[in-house]
Design a protein around this motif. Sequence first.
Motif, PDB file in Angstrom:
ATOM      1  N   MET B   1       0.837  -1.216   0.000  1.00 57.51           N
ATOM      2  CA  MET B   1       0.000   0.000   0.000  1.00 57.51           C
ATOM      3  C   MET B   1       0.865   1.256   0.000  1.00 57.51           C
ATOM      4  N   ILE B   2       0.499   2.198  -0.829  1.00 57.33           N
ATOM      5  CA  ILE B   2       1.292   3.428  -0.934  1.00 57.33           C
ATOM      6  C   ILE B   2       0.785   4.433   0.111  1.00 57.33           C
ATOM      7  N   PRO B   3       1.670   4.958   0.955  1.00 62.46           N
ATOM      8  CA  PRO B   3       1.229   5.928   1.977  1.00 62.46           C
ATOM      9  C   PRO B   3       0.592   7.178   1.336  1.00 62.46           C
ATOM     10  N   LYS B   4      -0.363   7.721   2.072  1.00 64.52           N
ATOM     11  CA  LYS B   4      -1.073   8.900   1.569  1.00 64.52           C
ATOM     12  C   LYS B   4      -0.155  10.059   1.215  1.00 64.52           C
ATOM     13  N   ASN B   5       0.861  10.264   2.071  1.00 63.89           N
ATOM     14  CA  ASN B   5       1.728  11.423   1.796  1.00 63.89           C
ATOM     15  C   ASN B   5       2.587  11.206   0.549  1.00 63.89           C
ATOM     16  N   LYS B   6       2.853   9.952   0.238  1.00 64.43           N
ATOM     17  CA  LYS B   6       3.582   9.662  -1.010  1.00 64.43           C
ATOM     18  C   LYS B   6       2.692   9.988  -2.220  1.00 64.43           C
ATOM     19  N   ILE B   7       1.435   9.569  -2.120  1.00 63.49           N
ATOM     20  CA  ILE B   7       0.499   9.879  -3.213  1.00 63.49           C
ATOM     21  C   ILE B   7       0.371  11.395  -3.382  1.00 63.49           C
ATOM     22  N   ALA B   8       0.292  12.089  -2.255  1.00 64.99           N
ATOM     23  CA  ALA B   8       0.177  13.555  -2.324  1.00 64.99           C
ATOM     24  C   ALA B   8       1.430  14.157  -2.959  1.00 64.99           C
ATOM     25  N   GLY B  68      -6.484   1.582  -8.248  1.00 65.62           N
ATOM     26  CA  GLY B  68      -7.123   2.669  -7.488  1.00 65.62           C
ATOM     27  C   GLY B  68      -6.105   3.686  -6.995  1.00 65.62           C
ATOM     28  N   GLU B  69      -4.996   3.184  -6.436  1.00 70.90           N
ATOM     29  CA  GLU B  69      -3.937   4.097  -5.981  1.00 70.90           C
ATOM     30  C   GLU B  69      -3.353   4.872  -7.167  1.00 70.90           C
ATOM     31  N   LEU B  70      -3.137   4.132  -8.246  1.00 67.20           N
ATOM     32  CA  LEU B  70      -2.529   4.732  -9.426  1.00 67.20           C
ATOM     33  C   LEU B  70      -3.409   5.860  -9.979  1.00 67.20           C
TER      34      LEU B  70
END
Lengths: 241, 241
Positions: B1-8, B68-70
Amino acid sequence: MIPKNKIAYIRSLHDKTNRISDGVFLVEWRKCMLEFMNSDFEIVEWFFTEELVLQKQYKFPYQIVTIGELARMTTLTSNDAGILLVKMLDHRVSKIKKDELVLVLDKINDPGNLWTIIRTADWYGISQIICSPDTVDCYNTKVLMATMGSFIRVSIFYTDLDQYLSEIQWKIYWAYLNGESTHTKDFSARWGYLVIGSEAHGISANLKQYITDRVTIPRFGLAESLNAGVATAVILDRMMG
Amino acid sequence: MIPKNKIAYIRSLHDKTNRISDGVFLVEWRKCMLEFMNSDFEIVEWFFTEELVLQKQYKFPYQIVTIGELARMTTLTSNDAGILLVKMLDHRVSKIKKDELVLVLDKINDPGNLWTIIRTADWYGISQIICSPDTVDCYNTKVLMATMGSFIRVSIFYTDLDQYLSEIQWKIYWAYLNGESTHTKDFSARWGYLVIGSEAHGISANLKQYITDRVTIPRFGLAESLNAGVATAVILDRMMG
């Protein structure tokens, strides 16, 4: 006030199929409208906003549209000038003049390539382009706007290329990856046909039998191909001078 | 799972200013990702979907992303492959090699012109392009995708052109409307700088003092100008052969 069915009719012309069946297209941008009003194209109807009319006393039998009505007629996100309904040129290929250099486009489906090629043709004094029926429609507003006036000087025909080229007696050049170098080729005739295919697929297999001369732009680096518009320009520059 | 702050963080790189301040850009399309993975560019992070990984055993230290993350990371409307974070090249102009032909772009603000010019440069073996800071950003996904691999072979620098050109001792050609014909000009040197301005505004007034040779593509018709990408190609074709 513009009747509802007129607005519906104009909206129907956003669609290529309806444009072709009626032989009428829309001209919508102020600069474009002025170009067509000063051209030999036959204008069927004029819709002007008050704002456009205020700038000049036009002699055309225009109807006034409100911005609200225009918003329901136009393909543009913003249009404060008006809209023209213009007759397509006579596209019968019998009209094509044969004693000059003619561009032939097979399956050019990117509007950006088409408008670049129209402008480039106009720069090099080419006045006729013949397109395969599946080449992108030249009468869409984006193409009309982006050709920046060249559209009114370059005649564009859509026809079955197989049938058309089968009757040609002149030279038919094809921009191809393994042909004769455009840097050494003798183009002194300056007439005939130059066939340009799509970057992805080249030209249709059945057209190859009509090609008399395959020409290639020499490559000095590693790119796989040149954009179709760019290739057209580079070859025309060699053909013309 | 990719952390939220990484996605941001990755989302923040959709913005040119953040890309520049971090010196990192995104590569998002399968074909593009493979090209960069086979290039000398330094890749900082790899995010692959299961689907991409299934196709091949990659040796890179990738992280798996879900579709979804992507979707929350990508600039594309559809992306089933993944995303790379890639380091920008060292853009210090001191890195520019001077014994070859270099393209200089002043205020080219249309992405389509930029990607056409990058591909064209690659065709003609030009390996360096210097852009004014207000030329469109070459690291946006559209440009990266449309250059079709040429991006990894052509180095692109952004710098103040006034300062850069003031120190140049070589020939500086300018594609201009009233110069010497490209059909007769002697380009045998095949090195120096070729400056291309925007179609609408030409080049900045303060750059004109550095121009040593004004060159013009002969016109045979009536178009007012050629597209900047087309003009670049036509001139390079004359310079190279």
